[in-house]
Design a protein around this motif. Sequence first.
Motif, PDB file in Angstrom:
ATOM      1  N   ARG A 104       0.452  -3.804   3.124  1.00 38.88           N
ATOM      2  CA  ARG A 104      -0.910  -4.557   3.924  1.00 38.88           C
ATOM      3  C   ARG A 104      -0.599  -5.953   3.903  1.00 38.88           C
ATOM      4  O   ARG A 104      -0.664  -6.671   5.372  1.00 38.88           O
ATOM      5  N   THR A 108      -4.481 -13.857   2.799  1.00 40.63           N
ATOM      6  CA  THR A 108      -5.547 -13.281   2.179  1.00 40.63           C
ATOM      7  C   THR A 108      -6.199 -13.601   1.141  1.00 40.63           C
ATOM      8  O   THR A 108      -7.282 -13.540   1.096  1.00 40.63           O
ATOM      9  N   TYR A 109      -5.517 -14.157   0.278  1.00 43.55           N
ATOM     10  CA  TYR A 109      -5.984 -14.508  -1.181  1.00 43.55           C
ATOM     11  C   TYR A 109      -6.183 -16.197  -1.199  1.00 43.55           C
ATOM     12  O   TYR A 109      -6.907 -16.540  -1.974  1.00 43.55           O
ATOM     13  N   LEU A 134       1.565  -6.418  -7.428  1.00 41.96           N
ATOM     14  CA  LEU A 134       1.000  -5.618  -6.049  1.00 41.96           C
ATOM     15  C   LEU A 134       1.063  -4.226  -6.119  1.00 41.96           C
ATOM     16  O   LEU A 134       1.921  -3.582  -6.378  1.00 41.96           O
ATOM     17  N   SER A 135      -0.065  -3.359  -5.755  1.00 38.21           N
ATOM     18  CA  SER A 135       0.220  -2.022  -5.384  1.00 38.21           C
ATOM     19  C   SER A 135       1.069  -2.032  -4.113  1.00 38.21           C
ATOM     20  O   SER A 135       1.279  -2.714  -3.282  1.00 38.21           O
ATOM     21  N   TYR A 169      -0.134 -13.142   1.969  1.00 39.65           N
ATOM     22  CA  TYR A 169      -0.782 -13.260   0.619  1.00 39.65           C
ATOM     23  C   TYR A 169      -1.546 -14.646   0.789  1.00 39.65           C
ATOM     24  O   TYR A 169      -2.664 -14.699   0.466  1.00 39.65           O
ATOM     25  N   GLN A 186       0.388   0.133  -1.539  1.00 39.99           N
ATOM     26  CA  GLN A 186      -0.481  -0.258  -0.227  1.00 39.99           C
ATOM     27  C   GLN A 186      -0.444  -1.645  -0.170  1.00 39.99           C
ATOM     28  O   GLN A 186      -0.572  -1.984   1.019  1.00 39.99           O
ATOM     29  N   GLU A 187      -0.970  -2.425  -1.085  1.00 38.07           N
ATOM     30  CA  GLU A 187      -1.161  -4.018  -0.958  1.00 38.07           C
ATOM     31  C   GLU A 187      -0.210  -4.708  -0.373  1.00 38.07           C
ATOM     32  O   GLU A 187      -0.257  -5.389   0.383  1.00 38.07           O
ATOM     33  N   GLU A 188       1.101  -4.309  -0.766  1.00 30.04           N
ATOM     34  CA  GLU A 188       2.400  -4.934  -0.411  1.00 30.04           C
ATOM     35  C   GLU A 188       2.720  -4.632   1.119  1.00 30.04           C
ATOM     36  O   GLU A 188       3.069  -5.780   1.609  1.00 30.04           O
TER      37      GLU A 188
END
Length: 320
Positions: free
Chosen positions: A121, A307-308, A114-115, A304, A117-119
């Motif tokens: 978010r 989202t995924y 995870l980037s 997560y 920013q992704e973490e």
Amino acid sequence: MSNCAVIDLGSNTIRLVVYEVRSPKEVRAGSRPFKSLVNDKVMAGLAAFVSEGIFSDEGIARATSVLKGHLKRATALNCKQVHIFATAVLRNAINCAEATCALEQAIGYPIRVLSAQEEARLGFVGARIDGALGSGTLVDIGGGSTELTRVRDDVDVCGVSLACGSLSTFTQFVSGILPTEDEMRAIDQAFGERLRAIDSMAAPADAFCAQHLFGVGGSIRAAAKMLAQLRQLSERPTTLTPADLDELLGLCVADPNTFAHAALKACVERIHTVVPGCVILRAVFEETGATDLRVCKHGIREGYLMTYVLDRLREGKNDE
């Protein structure tokens, strides 16, 4: 309904959570689209295997061993999907690509790194599962990094990741098990410097000033467990204040033996990281000017999943 495994490869713990997920057609009005069936963590302490920015072969071997154990359990529980994500311990490593590739080859599964920013978010998505957050700053203190997300009117408007977590600061600054007062001061200073330096990064430092904080992650839950143990409460507090942290940190300085015995009962697996986590959280209070923190039940793993996995089900996609 089907079972889905989410494995969180963190700097301190590697955690397997198996969820029973429901398709959009199976979800009743007002009900949650998932249920946690298994929550199993191993204190791998991977941040301790990083030296001069390099994630070592010994760390890769340690992570591989734990991941293989989690994957066997996921298979035994008939998980139709298995997702593995990694955070700061791999993301911040100089040899991130090489270490990730070595792990993937060893376990036979892909790993999503995870980037920052992704973490941030995903932590926000998880935190708001049980209701709107309103406005404030979301705090996630991990083993290798701390994420801050500014929330306005239940929207995450900016976020930043600071390479300063409960385990990484313990490894860097603490000589024993519990930090001394001077070591706490060093952790506080290091975190404050990183936070104030973000003016040149994703957001100005004062962007995270807020009256209220929202907290996710094991370090914040550990602080709540410590308060419950010391005060002989039947349940963990759902709100933390600067005074609460001052009480914990003051006891560690004044009577480390009493503090250590309480930690052995409340959060034995975090006895070495609970104080660094509290120091970081106290610094967040100081730097943001917040008066209280609401402990959120869900965090990055549920974010997560939403989202995924669940969003893809709603879109008619299938990653099996």
